[in-house]
Design an enzyme around this catalytic site. Structure first.
Site, PDB file in Angstrom:
ATOM      1  N   ILE A 159       0.762  -1.275  -0.003  1.00  0.00           N
ATOM      2  CA  ILE A 159       0.183   0.020  -0.021  1.00  0.00           C
ATOM      3  C   ILE A 159       0.847   1.302  -0.176  1.00  0.00           C
ATOM      4  O   ILE A 159       0.609   2.063  -0.725  1.00  0.00           O
ATOM      5  CB  ILE A 159      -0.942  -0.204   1.239  1.00  0.00           C
ATOM      6  CG1 ILE A 159      -2.082  -1.305   1.015  1.00  0.00           C
ATOM      7  CG2 ILE A 159      -1.529   1.447   1.381  1.00  0.00           C
ATOM      8  CD1 ILE A 159      -2.882  -1.317   2.231  1.00  0.00           C
ATOM      9  N   ASP A 207      11.120   3.869   4.711  1.00  0.00           N
ATOM     10  CA  ASP A 207      11.097   2.397   5.301  1.00  0.00           C
ATOM     11  C   ASP A 207      12.449   2.097   6.187  1.00  0.00           C
ATOM     12  O   ASP A 207      13.332   2.682   6.211  1.00  0.00           O
ATOM     13  CB  ASP A 207      10.749   1.559   4.137  1.00  0.00           C
ATOM     14  CG  ASP A 207       9.755   0.692   4.456  1.00  0.00           C
ATOM     15  OD1 ASP A 207       9.778  -0.167   5.273  1.00  0.00           O
ATOM     16  OD2 ASP A 207       8.745   0.397   3.639  1.00  0.00           O
ATOM     17  N   ASN A 223       2.009   5.688   6.991  1.00  0.00           N
ATOM     18  CA  ASN A 223       1.449   4.444   6.505  1.00  0.00           C
ATOM     19  C   ASN A 223       1.964   3.181   6.995  1.00  0.00           C
ATOM     20  O   ASN A 223       1.345   2.183   7.381  1.00  0.00           O
ATOM     21  CB  ASN A 223       1.576   4.331   4.909  1.00  0.00           C
ATOM     22  CG  ASN A 223       1.550   2.977   4.508  1.00  0.00           C
ATOM     23  OD1 ASN A 223       0.543   2.323   4.407  1.00  0.00           O
ATOM     24  ND2 ASN A 223       2.507   2.334   4.038  1.00  0.00           N
ATOM     25  N   ALA A 224       3.404   3.450   7.494  1.00  0.00           N
ATOM     26  CA  ALA A 224       3.850   2.248   8.003  1.00  0.00           C
ATOM     27  C   ALA A 224       3.220   1.845   9.259  1.00  0.00           C
ATOM     28  O   ALA A 224       2.697   2.230  10.085  1.00  0.00           O
ATOM     29  CB  ALA A 224       5.417   2.687   8.598  1.00  0.00           C
ATOM     30  N   ALA A 266      -4.206 -13.513  25.742  1.00  0.00           N
ATOM     31  CA  ALA A 266      -3.706 -14.476  26.607  1.00  0.00           C
ATOM     32  C   ALA A 266      -2.394 -14.976  26.382  1.00  0.00           C
ATOM     33  O   ALA A 266      -1.593 -15.407  27.125  1.00  0.00           O
ATOM     34  CB  ALA A 266      -4.603 -15.571  26.917  1.00  0.00           C
ATOM     35  N   TYR A 294      -3.209  -4.574  17.751  1.00  0.00           N
ATOM     36  CA  TYR A 294      -3.276  -3.622  16.511  1.00  0.00           C
ATOM     37  C   TYR A 294      -4.427  -2.855  16.572  1.00  0.00           C
ATOM     38  O   TYR A 294      -4.651  -1.656  16.232  1.00  0.00           O
ATOM     39  CB  TYR A 294      -3.618  -4.600  15.242  1.00  0.00           C
ATOM     40  CG  TYR A 294      -3.583  -4.124  13.884  1.00  0.00           C
ATOM     41  CD1 TYR A 294      -2.388  -3.661  13.397  1.00  0.00           C
ATOM     42  CD2 TYR A 294      -4.789  -4.040  13.069  1.00  0.00           C
ATOM     43  CE1 TYR A 294      -2.367  -3.357  12.040  1.00  0.00           C
ATOM     44  CE2 TYR A 294      -4.760  -3.543  12.013  1.00  0.00           C
ATOM     45  CZ  TYR A 294      -3.624  -3.281  11.395  1.00  0.00           C
ATOM     46  OH  TYR A 294      -3.721  -2.710  10.031  1.00  0.00           O
TER      47      TYR A 294
END
Lengths: 473, 473
Positions: free
Chosen positions: B247, B266, B314-315, B324, B379
């Site tokens: 992307i 990057d 974006n990274a 757990a 995330y």
């Protein structure tokens, strides 16, 4: 009304079969029963840096009689709980052990003001989630992001949404996970909301984000009068539209059980069912078509003498068709009954002072109003409008201590859903964190919480009663 | 990267087979190509009472060179369009006829201020939807509910969300439906946003609700400098993190095609891929680990001399596990790279005045950050935090004419999704209104719109690039 798969997989043979085939096994949800204790068992307490809500939480836990155990992230809990006279212990992460020993997980994230401070969130849920029993409760407490002083704090508090919604999807086993943002200064107003989210009353409410707010930049609302937790609606009068059957009848029943005098409204053709419902609740019945032009004045006149404290706009219809095939009449009647009639009735009740100060308005929206739905342009438009009503009227009603909120049911087992095609019904039932549809009583209990005198800090909000349905916007 | 089902059902044999088996037939989406006209065909115009945006819309339609046809709900359109020198006609609802003759449907609902005025919404979409061609566009225009003067108007405008999201789910055939709320006084700022939603650039953006707002209660932002619609980013410098592949490389490529000088960032281990990407765009490459403590200062130093106009965060990384089983390191690194590093870099660029006035920040969030996801507590927390960043910083940056927005990709065909288990991949691909995954370029085009000089009125918002995924909150 009848989820035969749920029953089957919870039978000894069905459970073995489902396990061997790798099928989902929805939990039989624990629901509130007047003859069982509402709160019991152990509640684990976790916290981020400088938790601000511990005093309020200690008061709550004392009043509901649960026993707390402090996770290592909540080092200050034990001395504080002891000061409050609570029995408390320490949570020991048992490596392989003691699954199911906890009834609830409660994390105070109110002091977290930067994304670099998230470690205790991981530590607490990493250590405790496996020890949480079936139909357990997860509640995370934070500060409303939009009320935070700095972008870093706002960001950190907003991030909690992603965590809580993920925990709800991950936990399964009938466990709910909800996030409650408590505004600075509203700490004393948390009890009714936390009781709801810790109780079996919230069996089908998960993945929700609620705010408890006081009077930021405004005059303080009138003080909440004294009430009895066992009969919080005693002495209140509650109007419920569409009360003859289904969800409406369940709402009437729960409000009556909480002590309210229920005035049920339904269309004249449902008069017998309405009478039957209200009679057994010692309530009253009004047979009106709420969409008729004269209905608002008639309802106002019928309530005028004694007034009303709680108004539940539950009546609604569907007339599903793709818009290209939908008649003008089908469009217009759904908008009018589901949305415009609510507006006209509230205007009449508010203009006449018939809805009393400190009153409660709860309107029934729908997950279709949030996400849209093919074949329901009329219904989804009306139900999105209901959300607009709640958001727009809340600020105006605050000065009188009146709250207005919406519930948005997902897939609820009713006569209507029983008539759906099998594949659609099964998809609706399983595409949520509970892998099952909800019951009308789940919607009714959520409305009872919003109608509670202790929910004065909850207004202008939408609560989904959907078992954390996958579907959303 | 390869949706073989999409290709198969769009072959002659596969199409017949899919039809006979009743399988879904995802449309091959029309995407922007520099060698094809971006706008062409007929656009049908509809309106509610007292449409307020007709002048602005006539200017837009003149500039993109489409031909309008007025639905009977838009009686005032023909004389107005004629005054603007536009070719225009009347839309005749042909009973059985002319499917596919329209390229777009545009409805001006800005004057609707009560739920009793919804009839034209039904009339217009009832009459026109079947005439809308494959990959057609639906745009409804309204007023931001929260800026409305009365609860009735707020409610009516809020109801439009339910309509538009339902139209998106109902239309299928690669058609998108979006809602744009234009604040009173911001009529002149609509062009870049409406061009995007009418263009094939927005192929995978549907069911979204955007606001174009000016400077309510604030000093007016700096005027937008002149630009060329064919090279709107000419002379701009754009920093793109994670630009080596996927992307990020698509973002770099689209921004460069719009005229920007791209500075790709990057990690050092991706140096070769980064060099290859930026070299073919005549850009520059910075090999930094954005999460390193010294990175913000290094990036600031590298950009200091010429400054930067566009920053695309974006990274990002994933380290999926149930909480757990998730290590502290996996939790912490995802939070740090996906969220905290963005905060540190922006602080350095803003503190040093390196991000210029009128600049643009676009951060990549995710549908997981909106809805939560099992196995992605880290995330989802980081990506929900990105939404908080955008919401919290927008008001602070407004005075400098800097906007900050987020894109939230749904299922995008990348090397990452190619590695998913088949059943999960197929579910992700099909559970949206396009019945297919998006392409990296769809995310990139959305970012280019937000980075556009004409998008000054769009800030603090989240755009899903998800084909109207079923999944939401």
């Amino acid at each position: 009304m009848n989820d035969s798969y749920l029953k089957f997989v919870n039978s000894p043979f069905g459970g073995r079969l489902a396990r061997s085939l790798g099928l989902p096994k929805p939990e039989v949800l624990r629901r509130y029963r007047a003859d069982r204790p509402e709160f019991d068992g152990l509640i684990a307490i976790g916290a981020g840096r400088e938790p601000r809500l511990f005093d309020a939480l200690a008061g709550l836990i004392a009043s509901i009689g649960m026993t707390s155990v402090a996770h290592e992230s909540a080092g200050l809990w034990v001395p504080l709980a002891t000061r409050h006279g609570l029995m408390t212990g320490r949570f020991e992460p048992a490596e392989a052990g003691a699954p199911g020993k906890l009834a609830a997980l409660l994390f105070d994230a109110s002091g977290i003001d930067d994304s670099s401070q998230f470690q205790p969130l991981h530590g607490f849920f990493h250590d405790t989630l496996r020890s949480l029993g079936k139909c357990g409760r997860i509640v995370v407490l934070g500060r409303p992001p939009e009320a935070c002083a700095s972008p870093r704090q706002w960001t950190a508090q907003r991030a909690l949404e992603g965590l809580v919604r993920s925990l709800g999807k991950e936990a399964r086993r009938g466990i709910t996970a909800n996030l409650v943002y408590v505004e600075d200064g509203s700490e004393s107003a948390i009890d009714a909301t936390l009781r709801f989210f810790l109780s079996p009353r919230s069996a089908y409410v998960s993945g929700q984000v609620m705010r408890i707010a006081g009077s930021r930049n405004e005059a303080p609302p009138p003080p909440v009068p004294a009430f009895d937790w066992r009969q919080p609606l005693a002495g209140k009068r509650a109007l419920v539209t569409g009360a003859a059957r289904g969800i409406g009848a369940a709402i009437a029943s729960v409000l009556a059980a909480e002590g309210a005098h229920v005035i049920g409204v339904d269309i004249p053709s449902a008069r017998d069912a309405l009478d039957a419902t209200t009679r057994q609740l010692n309530g009253s019945a009004l047979a009106f078509d709420i969409a008729a032009p004269e209905a608002p004045a008639q309802i106002a006149a019928a309530l005028d003498e004694l007034g009303v404290d709680i108004v539940v706009h539950n009546a609604g219809i569907t007339k599903d068709k793709t818009i290209a095939r939908m008649t003008d009449a089908a469009w217009q009647s759904v908008i009018d009954i589901n949305l415009s009639a609510q507006e006209r009735i509230d205007d009449a009740l508010l203009a006449g002072g018939i809805l009393r100060d400190g009153g409660r308005i709860v309107a029934v929206s729908s997950i279709s109003g949030i996400a849209g739905n093919a074949g329901q342009t009329n219904y989804a438009t009306s139900k999105a409008g209901v959300i607009g009503r709640v958001e727009s009227m809340a600020p105006q009603l605050r000065a009188r201590g009146i709250t207005i909120n919406a519930v948005a049911p997902g897939f609820i087992e009713t006569q209507m859903t029983a008539k759906m095609p099998l594949a659609l019904r099964e998809a609706g039932r399983r595409m949520n964190s509970m892998s099952q549809g909800g019951q009308p009583v789940d919607v009714a209990q959520t409305i009872a919480w919003l109608a509670h005198p202790g929910s004065a800090g909850v207004t202008g909000q939408v609560v989904r009663v959907c078992g954390q349905s996958l579907i959303g916007a």
